[in-house]
Scaffold this motif. Structure first.
Motif, PDB file in Angstrom:
ATOM      1  N   GLU A   7      75.452 -19.061  20.388  1.00 15.23           N
ATOM      2  CA  GLU A   7      76.101 -20.109  21.166  1.00 15.23           C
ATOM      3  C   GLU A   7      75.451 -21.460  20.866  1.00 15.23           C
ATOM      4  O   GLU A   7      74.231 -21.552  20.752  1.00 15.23           O
ATOM      5  N   PRO A   8      76.250 -22.517  20.764  1.00 14.85           N
ATOM      6  CA  PRO A   8      75.664 -23.841  20.551  1.00 14.85           C
ATOM      7  C   PRO A   8      74.910 -24.306  21.795  1.00 14.85           C
ATOM      8  O   PRO A   8      75.235 -23.903  22.914  1.00 14.85           O
ATOM      9  N   ARG A  11      78.212 -28.628  23.170  1.00 10.87           N
ATOM     10  CA  ARG A  11      79.534 -28.732  22.552  1.00 10.87           C
ATOM     11  C   ARG A  11      80.233 -29.941  23.176  1.00 10.87           C
ATOM     12  O   ARG A  11      80.262 -30.069  24.394  1.00 10.87           O
ATOM     13  N   VAL A  69      85.900 -30.839  17.385  1.00 14.21           N
ATOM     14  CA  VAL A  69      85.038 -30.238  18.397  1.00 14.21           C
ATOM     15  C   VAL A  69      83.673 -30.074  17.748  1.00 14.21           C
ATOM     16  O   VAL A  69      83.546 -29.381  16.738  1.00 14.21           O
ATOM     17  N   SER A  71      79.853 -28.841  17.662  1.00 22.18           N
ATOM     18  CA  SER A  71      78.877 -27.880  18.185  1.00 22.18           C
ATOM     19  C   SER A  71      77.518 -28.264  17.636  1.00 22.18           C
ATOM     20  O   SER A  71      77.359 -28.425  16.421  1.00 22.18           O
ATOM     21  N   ASN A  93      84.372 -28.563  14.133  1.00 25.21           N
ATOM     22  CA  ASN A  93      85.554 -27.707  14.009  1.00 25.21           C
ATOM     23  C   ASN A  93      86.761 -28.631  13.988  1.00 25.21           C
ATOM     24  O   ASN A  93      87.025 -29.336  14.958  1.00 25.21           O
ATOM     25  N   GLY A  97      89.250 -27.500  16.919  1.00 24.99           N
ATOM     26  CA  GLY A  97      88.576 -26.206  16.847  1.00 24.99           C
ATOM     27  C   GLY A  97      89.426 -25.080  16.300  1.00 24.99           C
ATOM     28  O   GLY A  97      88.978 -23.949  16.240  1.00 24.99           O
ATOM     29  N   SER A 101      85.436 -24.857  10.043  1.00 26.57           N
ATOM     30  CA  SER A 101      84.162 -25.338  10.563  1.00 26.57           C
ATOM     31  C   SER A 101      83.375 -25.926   9.407  1.00 26.57           C
ATOM     32  O   SER A 101      83.254 -25.285   8.358  1.00 26.57           O
TER      33      SER A 101
END
Length: 127
Positions: A7-8, A11, A69, A71, A93, A97, A101
């Motif tokens: 998980e980032p 975001r 998006v 991250s 992204n 998103g 990516s």
């Protein structure tokens, strides 16, 4: 670091006020997002206040577009007596998103742990 399972730390989606003269997202905006994410992981590791003291490496790899998006992935790579070295990567992204990516930025930041008087303090190396 950009493992899809991970998980980032942060975001966010840049807005119209974040565009530079070239129509891409302003580098200073990206830098501030990286500093926020780095501060989050450094603060968790230090179990308290931290301050950014250095950016030893920063590389802008590709532009960030409006509505990407973003991250931001951050992890503590090294812990010293009062400081922590944090590696930070930014992935965009495209198309809100939905599409590809792209790694757009990476850097290495150093944070120092602070006591209640905002003076450097020792970081617990075993944590």
């Amino acid at each position: 670091m950009t493992d899809p399972i991970r998980e980032p730390t942060l975001r966010v989606v840049p807005g119209p006020t974040d565009i530079n003269a070239n129509g891409h997202i302003f580098g200073g905006w990206v830098l501030s997002q990286m500093d926020i994410a780095g501060g989050i992981v450094a603060s968790q590791r230090a179990r308290g206040h931290v301050a950014t003291v250095a950016i030893s490496r920063m590389e802008f790899i590709a532009p960030i577009h409006l509505r990407d998006v973003i991250s931001v992935f951050a992890e503590v790579e090294k812990v010293g007596r009062t400081s922590m070295v944090v590696k930070i990567e930014v992935v965009a992204n495209r198309d809100r998103g939905i599409c590809e990516s792209i790694k757009v930025t990476e850097g290495v930041f150093t944070f120092v742990a602070l006591d209640d008087n905002f003076r450097p303090r020792t970081v617990d190396v075993e944590a």
